[in-house]
Write a protein that holds these residues in place. Structure first.
Motif, PDB file in Angstrom:
ATOM      1  N   PHE A 100       0.792  -1.232   0.000  1.00  0.00           N
ATOM      2  CA  PHE A 100       0.000   0.000   0.000  1.00  0.00           C
ATOM      3  C   PHE A 100       0.822   1.280   0.000  1.00  0.00           C
ATOM      4  O   PHE A 100       0.269   2.362   0.159  1.00  0.00           O
ATOM      5  CB  PHE A 100      -0.964   0.014   1.199  1.00  0.00           C
ATOM      6  N   ALA A 109       0.970   3.056  -7.978  1.00  0.00           N
ATOM      7  CA  ALA A 109      -0.047   3.971  -7.472  1.00  0.00           C
ATOM      8  C   ALA A 109       0.628   5.063  -6.648  1.00  0.00           C
ATOM      9  O   ALA A 109       1.828   4.995  -6.371  1.00  0.00           O
ATOM     10  CB  ALA A 109      -1.065   3.220  -6.624  1.00  0.00           C
ATOM     11  N   ASN A 110      -0.131   6.046  -6.258  1.00  0.00           N
ATOM     12  CA  ASN A 110       0.432   7.070  -5.383  1.00  0.00           C
ATOM     13  C   ASN A 110       0.598   6.520  -3.960  1.00  0.00           C
ATOM     14  O   ASN A 110       0.198   5.394  -3.678  1.00  0.00           O
ATOM     15  CB  ASN A 110      -0.434   8.344  -5.409  1.00  0.00           C
ATOM     16  N   ASN A 111       1.220   7.278  -3.116  1.00  0.00           N
ATOM     17  CA  ASN A 111       1.536   6.816  -1.764  1.00  0.00           C
ATOM     18  C   ASN A 111       1.066   7.834  -0.744  1.00  0.00           C
ATOM     19  O   ASN A 111       1.731   8.833  -0.509  1.00  0.00           O
ATOM     20  CB  ASN A 111       3.055   6.589  -1.639  1.00  0.00           C
ATOM     21  N   ILE A 112      -0.111   7.573  -0.143  1.00  0.00           N
ATOM     22  CA  ILE A 112      -0.608   8.490   0.896  1.00  0.00           C
ATOM     23  C   ILE A 112      -0.213   8.010   2.290  1.00  0.00           C
ATOM     24  O   ILE A 112      -0.497   8.675   3.274  1.00  0.00           O
ATOM     25  CB  ILE A 112      -2.144   8.681   0.837  1.00  0.00           C
ATOM     26  N   PHE A 139      -8.790   8.809  -1.816  1.00  0.00           N
ATOM     27  CA  PHE A 139      -9.190   9.753  -0.783  1.00  0.00           C
ATOM     28  C   PHE A 139      -8.079   9.796   0.255  1.00  0.00           C
ATOM     29  O   PHE A 139      -7.606   8.756   0.683  1.00  0.00           O
ATOM     30  CB  PHE A 139     -10.485   9.287  -0.101  1.00  0.00           C
ATOM     31  N   TYR A 140      -7.688  10.979   0.660  1.00  0.00           N
ATOM     32  CA  TYR A 140      -6.646  11.114   1.671  1.00  0.00           C
ATOM     33  C   TYR A 140      -7.199  10.671   3.039  1.00  0.00           C
ATOM     34  O   TYR A 140      -8.417  10.586   3.239  1.00  0.00           O
ATOM     35  CB  TYR A 140      -6.161  12.571   1.725  1.00  0.00           C
ATOM     36  N   MET A 158      -7.945   1.593   2.945  1.00  0.00           N
ATOM     37  CA  MET A 158      -6.926   1.327   3.953  1.00  0.00           C
ATOM     38  C   MET A 158      -7.431   1.885   5.284  1.00  0.00           C
ATOM     39  O   MET A 158      -7.974   2.995   5.310  1.00  0.00           O
ATOM     40  CB  MET A 158      -5.622   2.046   3.611  1.00  0.00           C
ATOM     41  N   GLY A 215      -8.364   5.833   4.408  1.00  0.00           N
ATOM     42  CA  GLY A 215      -8.080   6.543   3.166  1.00  0.00           C
ATOM     43  C   GLY A 215      -7.911   5.534   2.054  1.00  0.00           C
ATOM     44  O   GLY A 215      -8.045   4.323   2.277  1.00  0.00           O
ATOM     45  N   SER A 216      -7.628   6.015   0.857  1.00  0.00           N
ATOM     46  CA  SER A 216      -7.392   5.087  -0.253  1.00  0.00           C
ATOM     47  C   SER A 216      -6.458   5.726  -1.261  1.00  0.00           C
ATOM     48  O   SER A 216      -6.437   6.948  -1.438  1.00  0.00           O
ATOM     49  CB  SER A 216      -8.705   4.681  -0.922  1.00  0.00           C
ATOM     50  N   ALA A 217      -5.664   4.874  -1.904  1.00  0.00           N
ATOM     51  CA  ALA A 217      -4.769   5.341  -2.956  1.00  0.00           C
ATOM     52  C   ALA A 217      -5.553   5.462  -4.264  1.00  0.00           C
ATOM     53  O   ALA A 217      -6.706   5.036  -4.354  1.00  0.00           O
ATOM     54  CB  ALA A 217      -3.597   4.376  -3.119  1.00  0.00           C
ATOM     55  N   ASN A 218      -4.918   6.010  -5.268  1.00  0.00           N
ATOM     56  CA  ASN A 218      -5.576   6.068  -6.570  1.00  0.00           C
ATOM     57  C   ASN A 218      -5.566   4.686  -7.214  1.00  0.00           C
ATOM     58  O   ASN A 218      -5.000   3.736  -6.685  1.00  0.00           O
ATOM     59  CB  ASN A 218      -4.918   7.130  -7.467  1.00  0.00           C
TER      60      ASN A 218
END
Lengths: 302, 302
Positions: free
Chosen positions: A179, A253-256, B146-147, B184, B251-254
């Motif tokens: 993730f 994917a991006n990394n939040i 979503f952050y 997540m 939250g969730s990644a793209n």
């Protein structure tokens, strides 16, 4: 003169038409039977899937050492102003440093060690040189991903790499979870070349290093490849490594998450596959992105 | 008059200072001992982690049926023009339809079935009503994430929800992989309230439904919560469901994969926790986002 006309002899035409195409690979994936540190079963798996992983390529002490080395590179003011350093627009943070094996002596030394170099020579069946090297920093919270692409598509079109006889090694310096924006690959996709539409604009590399546009595979081709092959993720502890074929379809994917990611990334190309004129661009990319110098690597002490 | 002053009696002040704070939860997570379909061990795990999963909540036939229902909703021109429908800026695709239990009879019916409603009543220890319902569509290739956020932070600040006595259920209508932008969560983070900085602008919901800004937890708090609790991902087949506490950090990644995601999402609030004036906003959000009508749900046929 333009070099964007399709060449009859080119098995991998791209950016020459207005329709994407799936073209079967004509090159081997593992070239010959050169001995090396990769075990036979792992090599067969690499041949069919297009990638392999090496757990514990670096010891924990080495991981700490190279993380410090990356920290040093990212905070060097002179290097930050260097054109080989890619700085993220919004955050002003260093995202990559290119040609790092010419900048960092420890990284140059690592690349020539048997555990690294001999694996590349074993796959490519010849002496090899560094086509590209870099270190990557993906921050936590705001790490941007990379859309799906085949490296070879770009290296062929923009750098003039003739055949699929190159292999990348990514050495993780941070833990890769499912993730935090780690690499996704479509296993076995390296056997299909996705011919992309469009024409390469001049100085395309300035934009494409940050966000790929031209040379991007179409959604129908990606849907087909994913339906045929699925998606694997590269997860594993810091110190593990991923080797993958130049034509495998991959992205991230991006990394939040709060967990940043960093790695050392080297592309080995065969000495029998050195660059020609770009296949679909008017002029080649700068030397720090695609080396025009083909110096075979040797193990230390040789 | 402004309602953004801190209230002495409010255990969860937010958007009232210039420093973020971690505040221990004062409310229970599982309220009382009401019987229901959730097994004792699962309920204990929910209490400690803040979430639970239900495999196969819907049968494969029901999954197909509700996917068709979502397709119908997304392609209804009148509904697309409705303010309750959120359309993604760039693609013009429908991303969410709110208050969907008032729009779709089959979804309203599903929500009142014992396998759904009785789980919510069991956790909240009371009769419940629908605070918010929606269907979500995350496309492949271009699905935006979503952050990190706590839903309760927003519901408290902007909707006037007094206590942490609400639970969400997300029913997956597509398969959730680790790599296609699934939810997540930070397990056990529901026991800590992250007080956010800033002041709620008027009509904040218009922007915040697409991208959260105010009410966003700070990086230091997120780093602390992730270090304490780690990150879990919700993966599983279409038809499985996730229930999570209103205050869990998630939250969730793209999603760059070809695999789209869609789900039915319902927030149940306790009849003993109905809304008051917003705690940190001048006026409440629209009724289709935060219901001002508190009608207890009943099982079908009652």
């Amino acid at each position: 003169m333009t070099t964007t006309e399709p060449k009859v002899s080119d098995p991998y035409p791209t950016r020459v038409g207005d329709q994407p195409r799936l073209i079967p690979r004509v090159d081997p994936t593992v070239w010959g039977q050169r001995p090396g540190p990769i075990e036979a079963a792992t090599l067969r798996s690499y041949e069919s899937k297009g990638y392999l992983t090496v757990g514990g390529l670096l010891t924990p002490t080495e991981v700490r050492f190279y993380r410090q080395e990356l920290e040093k590179l990212a905070t060097d003011p002179a290097l930050k102003a260097d054109e080989r350093t890619i700085v993220e627009k919004e955050s002003a943070q260093v995202r990559s440093v290119f040609e790092v094996h010419q900048i960092s002596e420890p990284i140059r030394e690592l690349i020539t060690q048997p555990r690294v170099l001999d694996r590349a020579r074993q796959i490519l069946g010849s002496d090899v040189y560094v086509h590209q090297s870099r270190v990557n920093y993906m921050p936590g919270f705001t790490g941007k991903g990379f859309y799906w692409h085949s490296d070879f598509e770009t290296w062929h079109a923009e750098d003039g790499m003739p055949a699929m006889r190159a292999v990348s090694m990514s050495i993780a310096l941070t833990d890769n979870y499912p993730f935090n924006g780690g690499l996704m690959v479509m296993p076995a996709s390296h056997r299909t070349f996705v011919s992309c539409v469009g024409e390469t604009p001049d100085d395309h590399y300035r934009a494409s290093l940050k966000e790929q546009e031209i040379g991007t595979p179409d959604q129908a081709s990606l849907t087909q490849l994913a339906a045929d092959h699925g998606i694997d993720q590269f997860t594993g502890s810091a110190g593990s490594a991923l080797m993958f074929d130049c034509n495998i379809m991959h992205g991230s994917a991006n990394n939040i998450t709060p967990y940043p990611r960093s790695n050392i990334f080297v592309v080995f190309n065969s000495m029998e596959n050195t660059l020609r004129a770009p296949y679909s661009a008017r002029k080649p990319r700068p030397p720090y992105i695609a080396s025009p110098t083909f110096t075979p690597l040797q193990n230390p002490g040789l």
